[in-house]
Design an enzyme around this catalytic site. Sequence first.
Site, mmCIF file in Angstrom:
data_model
loop_
_atom_site.group_PDB
_atom_site.id
_atom_site.type_symbol
_atom_site.label_atom_id
_atom_site.label_comp_id
_atom_site.label_asym_id
_atom_site.label_seq_id
_atom_site.Cartn_x
_atom_site.Cartn_y
_atom_site.Cartn_z
ATOM 1 N N PHE A 96 0.814 -1.219 0.000
ATOM 2 C CA PHE A 96 0.000 0.000 0.000
ATOM 3 C C PHE A 96 0.844 1.264 0.000
ATOM 4 O O PHE A 96 0.363 2.337 -0.382
ATOM 5 C CB PHE A 96 -0.957 -0.006 1.205
ATOM 6 C CG PHE A 96 -0.355 0.430 2.506
ATOM 7 C CD1 PHE A 96 -0.480 1.748 2.934
ATOM 8 C CD2 PHE A 96 0.324 -0.463 3.324
ATOM 9 C CE1 PHE A 96 0.067 2.165 4.151
ATOM 10 C CE2 PHE A 96 0.859 -0.057 4.528
ATOM 11 C CZ PHE A 96 0.734 1.262 4.943
ATOM 12 N N LYS A 97 2.104 1.156 0.397
ATOM 13 C CA LYS A 97 2.967 2.342 0.432
ATOM 14 C C LYS A 97 3.129 2.965 -0.960
ATOM 15 O O LYS A 97 3.395 4.164 -1.083
ATOM 16 C CB LYS A 97 4.341 1.972 0.994
ATOM 17 C CG LYS A 97 4.324 1.265 2.354
ATOM 18 C CD LYS A 97 3.822 2.151 3.452
ATOM 19 C CE LYS A 97 3.735 1.423 4.783
ATOM 20 N NZ LYS A 97 5.007 1.138 5.414
ATOM 21 N N ASP A 98 2.950 2.151 -2.016
ATOM 22 C CA ASP A 98 3.057 2.694 -3.376
ATOM 23 C C ASP A 98 2.018 3.782 -3.644
ATOM 24 O O ASP A 98 2.255 4.693 -4.445
ATOM 25 C CB ASP A 98 2.863 1.585 -4.413
ATOM 26 C CG ASP A 98 4.024 0.614 -4.485
ATOM 27 O OD1 ASP A 98 5.172 1.059 -4.316
ATOM 28 O OD2 ASP A 98 3.783 -0.588 -4.702
ATOM 29 N N THR A 119 7.873 0.363 3.266
ATOM 30 C CA THR A 119 8.171 1.762 2.948
ATOM 31 C C THR A 119 9.444 1.873 2.117
ATOM 32 O O THR A 119 9.515 2.641 1.160
ATOM 33 C CB THR A 119 8.320 2.594 4.231
ATOM 34 O OG1 THR A 119 7.051 2.700 4.872
ATOM 35 C CG2 THR A 119 8.822 3.995 3.928
#
Length: 464
Positions: A113-115, A146
Amino acid sequence: MKYLSTRGDATLRSFSDILLEGLAPDGGLYLPASYPKVNAATLKRWRGLAYADLAFEILSLYIDDIPAEDLRALTLKVYTPEVFGTQEIVPLTRLGASGIALEALSNGPTLAFKDMAMQLLGALFEYELGRRGETLNILGATSGDTGSAAEYAMKGKKGVNVFMLSPHGRMSPFQQAQMFSLQDANIHNLAVEGVFDDCQDIVKAVSNDLDFKRKWRIGTVNSINWARLLAQVVYYFAGYFQATKSNAEKVSFCVPSGNFGNVCAGHVARMMGLPIGRLIVATNENDVLDEFFRTGGYRPRGAAETHETSSPSMDISKASNFERFIADLLGRNGDAVKARFSASSFTLSAEERAKIADFGFTSGRSTHADRVATIQRCHAEFGVIIDPHTADGLKVALEKRDPGETVIVLETALPAKFEATIQEALNQPAPRPKGFEGIEALPKRFQVVPAEVATIKAYIADHA
């Protein structure tokens, strides 16, 4: 829109200034002077927008020093089906009649999800540095996702070097391979002999040395950087619109949490007026946040008390983004915030603790046995394979959901990143997206370093 520090420095700064700065000079985190409010008419207008257009609308409320046409061009460039795999960008999967849905946030380049935020942050950095004719040395800490998201977003970017700290030996083999296999000259991987909190402490210590920070142009990509958290606000709105038919409905979100950045974005969305019922914080065995929401006591733990678990990206015992929520809870009283976070731990007063309910927070905890059982249940009942962190979220969502409540669980990574746990739970390998076959066998480029601020400063000075 101007920004100020959680710790009382009332100097008002623009978005572009805090984009490149990270921590405030007084050691606090930046917050907008006030949250822009979204009314029913605006929600109606936004419903049905493409993700890139929704991102532009939300970001525009917080960014007024980048021309609108440039900001729109950035969101259109970043949030594409080519980068994120689907037209929806963050598609929703309903889990049968359970009242629970998964919001897919992990279809970007590094499968996490960091993308969602890091791809935008990379574009913003390159844009702003080009506009100023400057360079930036990014210092970050990662517990797994991250780091790779930042490095894939920044590799090859003009004017940017990345120095990424990670806890040596504490990430999954897939996560290590994603980072350490990068050979780009502007990417530097430093494996710290310690836990994630040691890495995060070093980043904060370097950032708090204002002379060093200014001399070497140090910036951050951790969620202490407001721009990254702001980008994450968008997918709360996107998930809400997919899960509802009208703005009269409320939706709750259950968020796997370690550093409090992901769920803090939900807090911001709720403060803006998104009809969020509850924000359910899901922790693993490193349950500092669950303990806080149960007892009102915040007790960060040292390396010896930080468990190594099968959801390693949440193996965090000092939630750096938590300060933003506490600042709002304490009415933006900078002195009170500074006093709390200057202490080794703190406990809310009865009056302060009573206010938590006004912000919609509750919490739950998950263990390795819970993760394995939830992965098995999700696969057997719904035909969906989830990663261990998402399993923490789903376990807590199933446990905490009220009758009739719609709960969206934020997916945090694809199961391919955590092969061992998927094999244990399902007795089969996790499916791998095309292009990631054999990644663990690629040549690796990294350096093991002690958990010492001086060592990291010296490395930056030698390689910046």
